[in-house]
Every structure is written in C-alpha cells, then in structure tokens.
Write an enzyme that holds these catalytic residues in place. Structure first.
Site, PDB file in Angstrom:
ATOM      1  N   SER A  87      17.657  16.456 -17.589  1.00 19.06           N
ATOM      2  CA  SER A  87      17.980  16.737 -16.199  1.00 19.06           C
ATOM      3  C   SER A  87      19.478  16.972 -16.007  1.00 19.06           C
ATOM      4  O   SER A  87      20.031  17.931 -16.515  1.00 19.06           O
ATOM      5  CB  SER A  87      17.464  15.610 -15.308  1.00 19.06           C
ATOM      6  OG  SER A  87      17.647  15.897 -13.955  1.00 19.06           O
ATOM      7  N   ASP A  95      19.206  20.936 -10.053  1.00 19.90           N
ATOM      8  CA  ASP A  95      19.628  20.307 -11.290  1.00 19.90           C
ATOM      9  C   ASP A  95      18.941  21.009 -12.465  1.00 19.90           C
ATOM     10  O   ASP A  95      18.231  22.003 -12.284  1.00 19.90           O
ATOM     11  CB  ASP A  95      19.370  18.798 -11.281  1.00 19.90           C
ATOM     12  CG  ASP A  95      17.902  18.433 -11.073  1.00 19.90           C
ATOM     13  OD1 ASP A  95      17.060  19.356 -10.975  1.00 19.90           O
ATOM     14  OD2 ASP A  95      17.585  17.233 -11.021  1.00 19.90           O
ATOM     15  N   ASP A 113      16.426  20.523 -14.612  1.00 15.50           N
ATOM     16  CA  ASP A 113      14.974  20.712 -14.719  1.00 15.50           C
ATOM     17  C   ASP A 113      14.346  20.992 -13.361  1.00 15.50           C
ATOM     18  O   ASP A 113      13.140  20.916 -13.210  1.00 15.50           O
ATOM     19  CB  ASP A 113      14.318  19.498 -15.388  1.00 15.50           C
ATOM     20  CG  ASP A 113      14.492  18.202 -14.603  1.00 15.50           C
ATOM     21  OD1 ASP A 113      15.471  18.114 -13.828  1.00 15.50           O
ATOM     22  OD2 ASP A 113      13.664  17.285 -14.752  1.00 15.50           O
ATOM     23  N   ASP A 132      13.720  19.575 -10.610  1.00 15.44           N
ATOM     24  CA  ASP A 132      12.828  18.734  -9.817  1.00 15.44           C
ATOM     25  C   ASP A 132      13.522  18.229  -8.552  1.00 15.44           C
ATOM     26  O   ASP A 132      12.928  17.523  -7.745  1.00 15.44           O
ATOM     27  CB  ASP A 132      12.271  17.562 -10.627  1.00 15.44           C
ATOM     28  CG  ASP A 132      13.336  16.627 -11.181  1.00 15.44           C
ATOM     29  OD1 ASP A 132      14.535  16.951 -11.085  1.00 15.44           O
ATOM     30  OD2 ASP A 132      12.977  15.564 -11.712  1.00 15.44           O
TER      31      ASP A 132
END
Length: 492
Positions: free
Chosen positions: A98, A250, A252, A254
């Site tokens: 992340s 960010d 990834d 999510d």
C-alpha cells in the site's frame, strides 16, 4: 523456529529481505493452503518491483499444497475482494504494501465472501505454521496455474453504484472535469477502463491524469496522500485546470482522497459524513458504521437523517465484522477507507468518488459547498502521528494531565469537566470547558497506537470552535513530546 515479524494484526507487511522474501512468501502459501479450507485462490499484486516475484513464490506454495491459482496480474486490493466473491472462491490474496516505503511489501488475505483473514480468524495460525514449517507432504496432485481477467465485470460493478443515464442528462454538454492522481500505483489502468465505459454511456467526463503510469520505482514519491507533502501536485492541478474535483489514491487504491474545486484537501472524516448522508437518504433507517477517532459529525448526520450510527474500533477487520453483524449499508473511517454492503462489506477506493460526483450533480453544488457547513460545525485536527518510545506511557500521561486538572477544578481559570472516557480503541476523552461568561465549549480527542506502524495517532475535534480545537491539539502535542508544562499554550 524463527519468528516472522511481517505478520501484523490485520495483514502481512514487512521490510524486503529478512522480514519478507520469496522463501517466506512460499511458506505463507503453503500455510494458507492448509489453514484455510481452499481449493482455488485468486492472486493479484500491486506495481512494486518485488510484487511479481513474491506473488509467484506465493503461488508455488499454494500449488504445492494442492491449491489451484488464478492470477489477475497487476491489481488493486479491491479487485481481489471483487474477484473472490464474484468467482465464488474461498480464498484471495493481494501482494501489496500500500503506502509503506519502497523497501516494504506485504499481503492482504480474504476467504469465502471476501471476509478478511486476520488475527484469530486464521492469520495467527498461518503465521505459526509458516514459522514452524511443519507442513503436510506436498499434495499428490499439484494445483494448476492460470492467468485470468475479471476487469470488465469489475468495472460494470463499480458503475452500478451510480445512475449513469441520469448523470449524463444532468451534466449536459459541459463535461465533469476531474484531476486524477494515481501516484504511479495500480489505479491508472482501472481509471482508463472507467473513463472509457463512462464515455460509452454518454457521461461527459474529462480526466486530467497525474502520475498515471504504474511505476514501482515511484518517481514522484510513495503514493500516500495522507502525507501533506504528497497533496500539492493534485491541489495545483485542480486550480490550474479549473477542475470540479481532484482525486488521489494510495498504491493499491483501496483508499481515495478528495480535493474540492478550490484545490483544498477534504479530510476523510467529512467524506464519511457525506457518504453516510447519501446512503441514508436512499435507505431510511439503515445503519452506518464509523470509527472511533472522530465521531460527532457522523453521529449527528445519522441522527438527522433517521439512520443509526454504530461506533467501531479502527481497522478493516473490525469495521467489516460490525457491518456484517448490523447489515450496515455503509462504513467509513476518517483514514479514507470506505466500506459498502453491496461490495461484500469491503473497502473500495473507486466507489466513493463515483458516488460523490453523482451526489454533487444531483444537488447542483460543489464539493466545498457540500462540506463547508459540517467542517464549521465540527472542526477537526486531522490525524497527527508521533514516533514515541513508550506510547502507552505517553497516553497515560495525557489522561493524568486532564484528570489532575479535574481534581484541581480549574485550568488557567477555566473549569474543566470530563464528560466521557472511552478505552475501546486507545483513549478517547470528551471534555467541556466553561470559559468567560459561563460559556461552555465542548471538545474531544482520541489517542491510539497504530496496529501496523510504530506510531501513536492523535485526533482532536470540537463543537463549532476551531480556535479551541487548535489550542487543544497544540496542548496534547506538547504533552506527547515529553514537555512538562503545557499550560503556557492555553493562550496561544
């Protein structure tokens, strides 16, 4: 038996090399295949330079345990959430670190129904088996490996949250102009697909793309818009291009972070309230889950719109569990994690901004107009992080400071009253001060230790008094940095 320090409370994350490497990833794959009752697992990975090798080592461990592997390639975490449930699988793993530094990587794991594998829900057992390496003999029939894509189905699901036909009519001839900053993470390719499908549905939209191409060297810095220094590029582009809104993700994706038409960063706390309001207008009497760090704005919105607000400990595992228990329509954390019942109670960084552009279009307002009253009613500090050697002692020190002043009945001429103390997630204290002319001012704070990083996190909010909020933030910061006399900050 060597301890694996990469296992955290919610997921796996560690420095590349001793903490996480291909050999450890293989062991994790073997352990997952035995602890979680799986026959097929879907894998994906972000764009970090180490992610592909770690993913392939993980796949080998799974296959040696007799598990079939479906590889989605480069993905965001929510694509794994989606694929696990869409394909009716009982396992999914995303290789990602992340927003962590470039020399880190990790894994996020789910099982049937995209439920998180964390803590006592399998993660500890996986850790113990991966450490001991007391694996069963390799499966007589090795699992098979296949590359697949569910991108089209995922995009269709994302767009099911908004009414594209209505949006197209409302927008008219002037396109919605959005600055989108993928941070050189995994979001860029998904944004391209969403852009294409919106145009196919005649929704006039213009994406101004920043740091769009996936690049694991992160030439523009680690994608973490919570860091103030990482927000400027998005803010500047919104102003330069006269955009309606800015969005940054960010690594990834999510989490998404929103900027208004003036280029101002909007704290995630107020976006939680905005989305809660949007859902409760559609579904009267529904339940919304929120985290404990900042609460007053969300609770008031739920009360005003006939919904129910349920407080949770911060962290996706806790939020998702409570959402399932209460059948909550939406859950939100001020850290920009947003969870949706119709997305298998999982968090998504794509659904929130789609909902916000629809909401703004429906009401004919800007993002700044949508949140300005709430920011004024409940000014908040935003999360402030400290690296402290003994965080528990520091939190205890802050508590003692205010309890001692209660015993003394005054704080520099101001009577102080503790209205409530909550230790369900760190330390939360709600306080009332009586100022001049017997005017009462209310404020609260939350101090908690990070579950994934060596940090203590501070959040402060007040009821309609931005000066008080700033003053109390400075006061607690002074206490946390081992100073002994914070009272001289009272009149800052």
């Amino acid at each position: 038996m060597s301890s694996l320090s990469c296992f955290k409370a919610y997921d796996i994350r560690g420095k590349l090399g001793d903490e996480l490497n291909d050999e450890i990833a293989y062991r994790i794959g073997r352990a997952f295949s035995e602890i979680i009752n799986v026959d097929t697992v879907v894998l994906g990975g972000d764009c970090r330079l180490s992610s592909e090798d770690l993913k392939q080592a993980l796949a080998q461990g799974l296959m040696d345990g007799g598990v079939n592997v479906l590889d989605l390639g480069m993905t965001g975490t929510e694509e794994i959430y989606f694929a696990t449930s869409h394909l009716k699988l009982n396992g999914g793993i995303e290789v990602t670190a992340s927003h962590n530094p470039i020399n880190y990587n990790g894994m996020k794991m789910v099982t049937t129904g995209s439920q998180p594998v964390s803590g006592d829900n399998g993660l500890l057992a996986i850790k113990q088996l991966a450490e001991s390496q007391s694996f069963q003999p390799k499966a007589a029939t090795k699992g098979h490996y296949q590359k697949i894509s569910v991108m089209s189905e995922y995009i269709q699901h994302m767009l099911s949250y908004i009414d594209c036909d209505r949006l197209a009519k409302q927008v008219g001839q002037k396109p919605i102009r959005l600055v989108v900053n993928a941070g050189n993470g995994a979001a860029g390719s998904v944004l391209d697909e969403i852009e294409s499908e919106l145009r196919n549905r005649q929704v006039p939209i213009e994406f101004i793309k920043l740091h769009h191409q996936a690049d694991g060297t992160f030439p523009n810095g680690i994608p973490n818009p919570l860091l103030i220094e990482n927000r400027q590029a998005t803010s500047d582009a919104v102003i330069k291009h006269k955009a309606d809104m800015g969005i940054a993700w960010d690594g990834d994706f999510d989490r998404c972070f929103l900027f208004d038409e003036k280029g101002q960063y909007i704290e995630g706390y107020y976006i939680v309230g905005l989305l809660a309001q949007a859902f409760l207008r559609k579904e009267k009497g529904a339940t919304v889950i929120h985290d404990s760090r900042l609460i007053w704005n969300t609770q008031e919105i739920c009360n005003q719109t006939g919904g129910y607000a349920v407080q949770s400990k911060a962290g996706h595992a806790y939020i998702k569990q409570l959402m399932r228990q209460h059948d909550a329509v939406y859950g939100g954390e001020m850290s920009a994690h947003h969870y949706f019942r119709d997305f298998h109670y999982c968090d998504s960084g794509m659904i929130p901004w789609l909902l916000v552009i629809e909401l703004l279009s429906n009401q004919g307002i800007t993002l700044s107009q949508a949140v300005e009253q709430r920011i004024s009613a409940y000014p908040a500090s935003g999360e402030i992080n400290f690296t402290i050697t003994d965080p528990q002692a520091a939190i205890a020190k802050v508590r003692r400071h205010y309890e001692n002043h209660i015993l003394n009945r005054e704080l520099e001429g101001r009577e102080l009253e503790i209205v409530g103390i909550d230790e369900s997630d760190g330390l939360s204290m709600s306080l009332t001060e009586t100022k001049a002319a017997h005017e009462k001012a209310q404020w609260r704070f939350n101090l908690r230790c990070s579950k994934t990083e060596p940090l203590i996190r501070l959040n402060v909010e007040s009821k309609g008094d931005i000066g008080l909020m700033k003053q109390k933030t400075a006061e607690i910061m002074y206490l946390l940095t081992n100073q002994t006399d914070p009272t001289n900050l009272i009149h800052m």
